[in-house]
Design a protein around this motif. Structure first.
Motif, PDB file in Angstrom:
ATOM      1  N   VAL A  94     -88.259 114.337 -10.942  1.00 20.02           N
ATOM      2  CA  VAL A  94     -86.898 114.618 -10.482  1.00 20.02           C
ATOM      3  C   VAL A  94     -86.179 115.350 -11.602  1.00 20.02           C
ATOM      4  CG1 VAL A  94     -86.537 112.800  -8.758  1.00 20.02           C
ATOM      5  CG2 VAL A  94     -86.064 112.321 -11.135  1.00 20.02           C
ATOM      6  N   GLU A  95     -85.367 116.302 -11.224  1.00 17.86           N
ATOM      7  CA  GLU A  95     -84.646 117.123 -12.189  1.00 17.86           C
ATOM      8  C   GLU A  95     -83.176 116.712 -12.227  1.00 17.86           C
ATOM      9  OE1 GLU A  95     -86.133 119.259 -14.104  1.00 17.86           O
ATOM     10  OE2 GLU A  95     -88.055 119.464 -13.087  1.00 17.86           O
ATOM     11  N   PRO A  96     -82.502 116.972 -13.345  1.00 19.32           N
ATOM     12  CA  PRO A  96     -81.060 116.699 -13.398  1.00 19.32           C
ATOM     13  C   PRO A  96     -80.338 117.419 -12.256  1.00 19.32           C
ATOM     14  CG  PRO A  96     -81.875 117.279 -15.569  1.00 19.32           C
ATOM     15  CD  PRO A  96     -82.998 117.537 -14.606  1.00 19.32           C
ATOM     16  N   GLY A  97     -79.445 116.703 -11.603  1.00 24.34           N
ATOM     17  CA  GLY A  97     -78.703 117.266 -10.478  1.00 24.34           C
ATOM     18  C   GLY A  97     -79.340 117.001  -9.125  1.00 24.34           C
ATOM     19  N   GLU A  98     -80.630 116.649  -9.111  1.00 25.24           N
ATOM     20  CA  GLU A  98     -81.276 116.306  -7.849  1.00 25.24           C
ATOM     21  C   GLU A  98     -80.776 114.946  -7.375  1.00 25.24           C
ATOM     22  OE1 GLU A  98     -85.570 117.748  -6.801  1.00 25.24           O
ATOM     23  OE2 GLU A  98     -85.576 116.877  -8.813  1.00 25.24           O
ATOM     24  N   SER A  99     -80.955 114.702  -6.102  1.00 21.47           N
ATOM     25  CA  SER A  99     -80.541 113.420  -5.527  1.00 21.47           C
ATOM     26  C   SER A  99     -81.750 112.526  -5.300  1.00 21.47           C
ATOM     27  CB  SER A  99     -79.841 113.643  -4.187  1.00 21.47           C
ATOM     28  OG  SER A  99     -78.693 114.421  -4.364  1.00 21.47           O
ATOM     29  N   VAL A 100     -81.529 111.238  -5.430  1.00 20.86           N
ATOM     30  CA  VAL A 100     -82.506 110.230  -5.023  1.00 20.86           C
ATOM     31  C   VAL A 100     -81.788 109.269  -4.092  1.00 20.86           C
ATOM     32  CG1 VAL A 100     -83.946 110.392  -7.087  1.00 20.86           C
ATOM     33  CG2 VAL A 100     -82.085 108.748  -7.040  1.00 20.86           C
ATOM     34  N   TRP A 101     -82.518 108.764  -3.121  1.00 18.07           N
ATOM     35  CA  TRP A 101     -81.972 107.773  -2.203  1.00 18.07           C
ATOM     36  C   TRP A 101     -82.655 106.452  -2.498  1.00 18.07           C
ATOM     37  CZ3 TRP A 101     -82.248 112.835  -1.226  1.00 18.07           C
ATOM     38  CH2 TRP A 101     -81.119 113.442  -0.677  1.00 18.07           C
ATOM     39  N   VAL A 102     -81.841 105.455  -2.796  1.00 18.03           N
ATOM     40  CA  VAL A 102     -82.321 104.166  -3.294  1.00 18.03           C
ATOM     41  C   VAL A 102     -82.211 103.107  -2.208  1.00 18.03           C
ATOM     42  CG1 VAL A 102     -81.885 102.378  -5.022  1.00 18.03           C
ATOM     43  CG2 VAL A 102     -81.628 104.782  -5.625  1.00 18.03           C
ATOM     44  N   HIS A 103     -83.253 102.315  -2.077  1.00 22.81           N
ATOM     45  CA  HIS A 103     -83.263 101.188  -1.155  1.00 22.81           C
ATOM     46  C   HIS A 103     -83.077  99.921  -1.990  1.00 22.81           C
ATOM     47  CE1 HIS A 103     -84.614  98.268   1.751  1.00 22.81           C
ATOM     48  NE2 HIS A 103     -84.537  99.202   2.677  1.00 22.81           N
ATOM     49  N   ARG A 104     -81.888  99.355  -1.950  1.00 28.92           N
ATOM     50  CA  ARG A 104     -81.535  98.223  -2.801  1.00 28.92           C
ATOM     51  C   ARG A 104     -82.321  96.948  -2.498  1.00 28.92           C
ATOM     52  NH1 ARG A 104     -77.742  97.896  -6.251  1.00 28.92           N
ATOM     53  NH2 ARG A 104     -76.505  99.716  -6.698  1.00 28.92           N
TER      54      ARG A 104
END
Length: 165
Positions: A94-104
């Protein structure tokens, strides 16, 4: 079928066998949430299509829609949180500025991406290695060494379901 490709042609891009994808199509196996984005890209979906699908899939009302009952997306997590990557230690994953979607509600498996939430309110994105003897161990991609963190410093470790723009 709409992409004009066979399961065998797109399976390498998705990272699974054609047989696994066939089981998803026939609903004899669950479609793993971490394979949705690679699947969409393999069949030629645009970034806008991917964003739209994520937004649709994370909408609780669409998850429970009767028309989708019994399909792979019926079990798609409805509580994903979007986080923007701030540092370069996980590049090129993953690069700076990219998004990740987290499953808590899901703890990562070994070498799976995760968001580490610290008790002081800060967060980091890493690959989960293991927990042992009062420590968690995480992999950074900018070094060959593992990062060691005390259990007592961590408020939560949350699985990354998707990554990318």
């Amino acid at each position: 079928m709409r992409s004009g490709k066979t399961l065998s042609e797109i399976a390498p891009d998705v990272g699974v066998s054609a047989q696994a994808m066939s089981r998803w199509e026939n609903a004899t196996a669950s479609f793993p949430s971490e394979r949705v984005i690679p699947f969409l890209k393999a069949i030629g979906a645009t970034e806008a299509d991917v964003e739209k699908e994520i937004a649709h899939l994370t909408d609780p009302s669409s998850i429970l829609a009767p028309a989708r009952e019994g399909k792979w997306w019926h079990e798609f997590p409805d509580d994903l949180e979007k986080h923007v990557v701030g540092d370069e230690v996980m590049s090129p994953w993953v690069e700076p500025g990219e998004s990740v979607w987290v499953h808590r509600d899901r703890h990562p498996r070994r070498m799976e991406g995760c968001l580490i939430e610290f008790k002081d309110g800060t967060t980091k994105i890493r690959l989960y290695e293991r927990g042992k003897d009062g420590f968690y161990f995480f992999k950074r991609l900018d070094t060959d060494m593992s990062e060691q963190v005390l259990h007592s410093d961590v408020a939560g470790i949350h699985r990354i379901a998707f990554r990318g723009h």
